[in-house]
Design an enzyme around this catalytic site. Structure first.
Site, PDB file in Angstrom:
ATOM      1  CG  ASP A  64       2.656   1.667   9.402  1.00  0.00           C
ATOM      2  OD1 ASP A  64       2.391   2.649  10.108  1.00  0.00           O
ATOM      3  OD2 ASP A  64       3.007   1.761   8.216  1.00  0.00           O
ATOM      4  CE  LYS A 122      -1.737   2.001   3.946  1.00  0.00           C
ATOM      5  NZ  LYS A 122      -1.645   3.449   4.083  1.00  0.00           N
ATOM      6  CG  ASN A 123       2.202   2.852   3.575  1.00  0.00           C
ATOM      7  OD1 ASN A 123       1.052   3.218   3.316  1.00  0.00           O
ATOM      8  ND2 ASN A 123       2.602   2.590   4.806  1.00  0.00           N
ATOM      9  NE  ARG A 178      -7.552   5.234   4.434  1.00  0.00           N
ATOM     10  CZ  ARG A 178      -6.770   5.970   5.203  1.00  0.00           C
ATOM     11  NH1 ARG A 178      -7.222   6.418   6.343  1.00  0.00           N
ATOM     12  NH2 ARG A 178      -5.562   6.286   4.831  1.00  0.00           N
ATOM     13  CB  CYS A 182      -4.674   6.897  10.180  1.00  0.00           C
ATOM     14  SG  CYS A 182      -5.350   5.503   9.289  1.00  0.00           S
ATOM     15  NE  ARG A 234       0.207  10.654   9.729  1.00  0.00           N
ATOM     16  CZ  ARG A 234      -0.304   9.705   8.942  1.00  0.00           C
ATOM     17  NH1 ARG A 234      -1.590   9.464   8.959  1.00  0.00           N
ATOM     18  NH2 ARG A 234       0.472   8.989   8.149  1.00  0.00           N
TER      19      ARG A 234
HETATM   20  N1  EPU Z   1       7.163  14.406  10.523  1.00  0.00           N
HETATM   21  C1  EPU Z   1       7.455  15.721  10.789  1.00  0.00           C
HETATM   22  N2  EPU Z   1       7.493  16.581   9.726  1.00  0.00           N
HETATM   23  C2  EPU Z   1       7.283  16.196   8.450  1.00  0.00           C
HETATM   24  C3  EPU Z   1       7.000  14.846   8.202  1.00  0.00           C
HETATM   25  C4  EPU Z   1       6.954  13.969   9.269  1.00  0.00           C
HETATM   26  O1  EPU Z   1       7.655  16.113  11.923  1.00  0.00           O
HETATM   27  O2  EPU Z   1       7.343  17.028   7.550  1.00  0.00           O
HETATM   28  C5  EPU Z   1       7.129  13.443  11.650  1.00  0.00           C
HETATM   29  C6  EPU Z   1       5.760  12.802  11.816  1.00  0.00           C
HETATM   30  O3  EPU Z   1       4.908  13.569  12.622  1.00  0.00           O
HETATM   31  C7  EPU Z   1       6.112  11.468  12.443  1.00  0.00           C
HETATM   32  C8  EPU Z   1       7.462  11.145  11.810  1.00  0.00           C
HETATM   33  O4  EPU Z   1       7.982  12.368  11.329  1.00  0.00           O
HETATM   34  O5  EPU Z   1       6.307  11.644  13.807  1.00  0.00           O
HETATM   35  C9  EPU Z   1       7.418  10.144  10.685  1.00  0.00           C
HETATM   36  O6  EPU Z   1       6.462  10.548   9.712  1.00  0.00           O
HETATM   37  P1  EPU Z   1       6.585  10.116   8.187  1.00  0.00           P
HETATM   38  O7  EPU Z   1       6.642  11.350   7.372  1.00  0.00           O
HETATM   39  O8  EPU Z   1       7.667   9.119   8.036  1.00  0.00           O
HETATM   40  O9  EPU Z   1       5.194   9.418   7.963  1.00  0.00           O
HETATM   41  P2  EPU Z   1       4.181   9.597   6.787  1.00  0.00           P
HETATM   42  O10 EPU Z   1       4.907   9.777   5.501  1.00  0.00           O
HETATM   43  O11 EPU Z   1       3.132  10.581   7.137  1.00  0.00           O
HETATM   44  C10 EPU Z   1       4.141   7.055   6.186  1.00  0.00           C
HETATM   45  C11 EPU Z   1       3.080   6.005   6.048  1.00  0.00           C
HETATM   46  C12 EPU Z   1       2.542   5.644   7.422  1.00  0.00           C
HETATM   47  C13 EPU Z   1       3.690   5.157   8.291  1.00  0.00           C
HETATM   48  C14 EPU Z   1       4.815   6.204   8.322  1.00  0.00           C
HETATM   49  C15 EPU Z   1       6.036   5.732   9.084  1.00  0.00           C
HETATM   50  C16 EPU Z   1       2.101   6.486   3.913  1.00  0.00           C
HETATM   51  C17 EPU Z   1       0.967   7.029   3.149  1.00  0.00           C
HETATM   52  N3  EPU Z   1       1.999   6.541   5.225  1.00  0.00           N
HETATM   53  O12 EPU Z   1       3.501   8.170   6.769  1.00  0.00           O
HETATM   54  O13 EPU Z   1       1.628   4.591   7.212  1.00  0.00           O
HETATM   55  O14 EPU Z   1       3.224   4.945   9.599  1.00  0.00           O
HETATM   56  O15 EPU Z   1       5.207   6.549   6.983  1.00  0.00           O
HETATM   57  O16 EPU Z   1       6.552   4.582   8.521  1.00  0.00           O
HETATM   58  O17 EPU Z   1       3.059   5.980   3.350  1.00  0.00           O
HETATM   59  C18 EPU Z   1      -0.193   3.219   7.752  1.00  0.00           C
HETATM   60  O18 EPU Z   1       0.077   2.572   6.730  1.00  0.00           O
HETATM   61  O19 EPU Z   1      -1.031   2.825   8.610  1.00  0.00           O
HETATM   62  C19 EPU Z   1       0.491   4.479   7.984  1.00  0.00           C
HETATM   63  C20 EPU Z   1       0.076   5.381   8.859  1.00  0.00           C
END
Ligand code: EPU
Length: 418
Positions: free
Chosen positions: A306, A22-23, A398, A118, A123
């Protein structure tokens, strides 16, 4: 509104085939905008997030066909103009933020409403914005819409303050056709970073180092269409490993990359289970009594956030005390109150949850608050005595393809009621 009804206490047995990641898929589909051409994306999971992205790309002018049976999406982005993604569409999923990087990369312009996804913490997307600005874009936020625009994008050195999957991928996409070289330092190393980089390279980009914490991108003039197959879903595979463990079952999890699952394999072995690794599959052989373990979520190759919620569902019945520390998202313990309805003994203080194993959970009515919380409650239902009724199943849909069908094939007693 769908519900899942699960009668617990049956050991899962047999083989389950894991879908595409998915991701990775939710980044690869928007990234196809960079090609301005036809891409065949194979091994896509048939999940709600993929359907939402299909709708968004169609709105933007792309020609999109998704063959659900064959799991192939043909997407031609030749007629896409610069992206405007409204609140109504962007709020449907987190990955809508990838339309910023893709559109900025191709058109030097993007307008996308703040993403949804979610509710597991604050975030922020400051690191994405910092990356776009470093490449020369002007980024403003007005009425909930992120506007990014540049005369031209110029390669830059970008050091991420936090390791972010989303920011790493978004900056890679924006930098593919920037002038000169971009270096992302402190980049995320998750398997889907590598998968997206491979897809971008198949479209003509020049990206090296994905999978390490320094990624180098040499800007190219033009990108093109390609055929690409998405890697297996690390998190779906981990969820089924945990389901096998939860029920004391014996399950072969097929179409996986075992290396991606090392942190889960290691924990299951620590809990006393047998995990056998083959080329593209894993076998998990459960036990009736599980040992307690502690887990701490970390960026890859640490224990993935996750899978923290699915893992904690099992710890409710592991003998003794288990400590779970969540370091990525401050709001990822919403499943705990639901587990308590089922008799779990858990205390949460800040980002730490302490589980005292009970003999057996008891089935109850519970509600999924997010995708992985939903998976955790399904696991709890598989272990519990009696019937568990999980509502808000749309969260689970989802990210998990045909979850009840896959579980039925493994001998679970589960059905969906609309
Ligand atoms: N963060 C910041 N600033 C940013 C971006 C992130 O402070 O600009 C912080 C976030 O708040 C968090 C950490 O950095 O504390 C990691 O966030 P990341 O950006 O890595 O997460 P994401 O890209 O929003 C993706 C996956 C998530 C998964 C995370 C971590 C997708 C669409 N989502 O989210 O997947 O938990 O990476 O591996 O790829 C799920 O599949 O259930 C899910 C939530």
């Amino acid at each position: 509104m769908s519900k899942l009804l699960i009668e617990g206490g049956y050991k899962l047995k047999g083989k389950v085939n894991i879908s595409g990641f998915k991701n990775a898929a939710v980044a690869i589909i928007p990234a196809s905008i960079l090609a301005g051409d036809l891409c065949n994306i194979e091994n896509l999971p048939n999940i709600e997030d993929v359907h939402v992205l299909k709708r968004i790309l169609k709105e933007l002018g792309a020609k999109v066909d998704f063959h659900e049976e064959k799991k192939v999406m043909q997407v031609n982005t030749a007629n896409v103009k610069e992206c405007f993604v409204s609140y109504e569409l962007a709020k449907e999923l987190r990955a809508s933020y990838y339309l910023l990087g893709a559109s900025l990369g191709r058109f030097k312009k993007a307008k996308v409403a703040f993403p949804g996804g979610c509710n597991i913490g604050s975030r922020p997307i400051d690191q994405h914005i910092k990356g776009f600005e470093a490449l020369g874009a002007k980024v403003t936020i007005e009425h909930g819409i992120i506007h990014a625009e540049a005369e031209e994008l110029i390669g830059a050195e970008i050091y991420l303050d936090v390791v972010s999957v989303g920011a790493t991928i978004n900056i890679m996409m924006a930098a593919c056709m920037a002038k000169g070289k971009t270096i992302i330092e402190n980049a995320a190393k998750e398997p889907h970073i590598v998968d997206v980089a491979n897809f971008l390279n198949a479209m003509g980009a020049d990206i090296r180092g994905a999978g390490t914490d320094v990624i180098k991108i040499k800007g190219v003039e033009k990108m093109k269409g390609c055929t690409y197959s998405v890697i297996p879903d690390q998190i779906e595979a981990g969820t089924f490993m945990l389901m096998a463990a939860a029920t004391g079952g014996d399950v072969i999890i097929d179409n996986v990359i075992p290396k991606h699952l090392d942190p889960i394999t290691a924990k299951l072995r620590e809990m006393g289970l047998q995990v056998e690794e083959y080329g593209e599959s894993l076998r998990v052989v459960g036990k009736d009594q599980l040992k307690n373990v502690n887990i701490k979520t970390l960026v890859y190759p640490g224990f993935p956030t996750d899978l923290q919620q699915p893992m904690s569902a099992i710890l409710t019945q592991a003998k003794g005390t288990s400590i779970v520390t969540e370091t990525i998202y401050e709001g990822r313990f919403k499943h705990v109150s639901e587990l308590k309805r089922m008799g779990a003994k858990v205390k949460v203080e800040g980002n730490v949850a302490v589980f005292e194993g009970v003999d057996r959970l008891s089935g109850a009515k519970v509600s999924a608050t997010d995708l992985r919380a939903g998976a955790a409650l399904v696991i709890a239902g598989l272990m519990a005595q009696g019937i568990t009724e999980v509502d808000n199943v749309h969260y689970i849909d989802r990210g998990y393809e045909l979850i009840e069908k896959k579980l039925l094939n493994l001998g679970a007693k589960i059905k969906r009621s609309e």
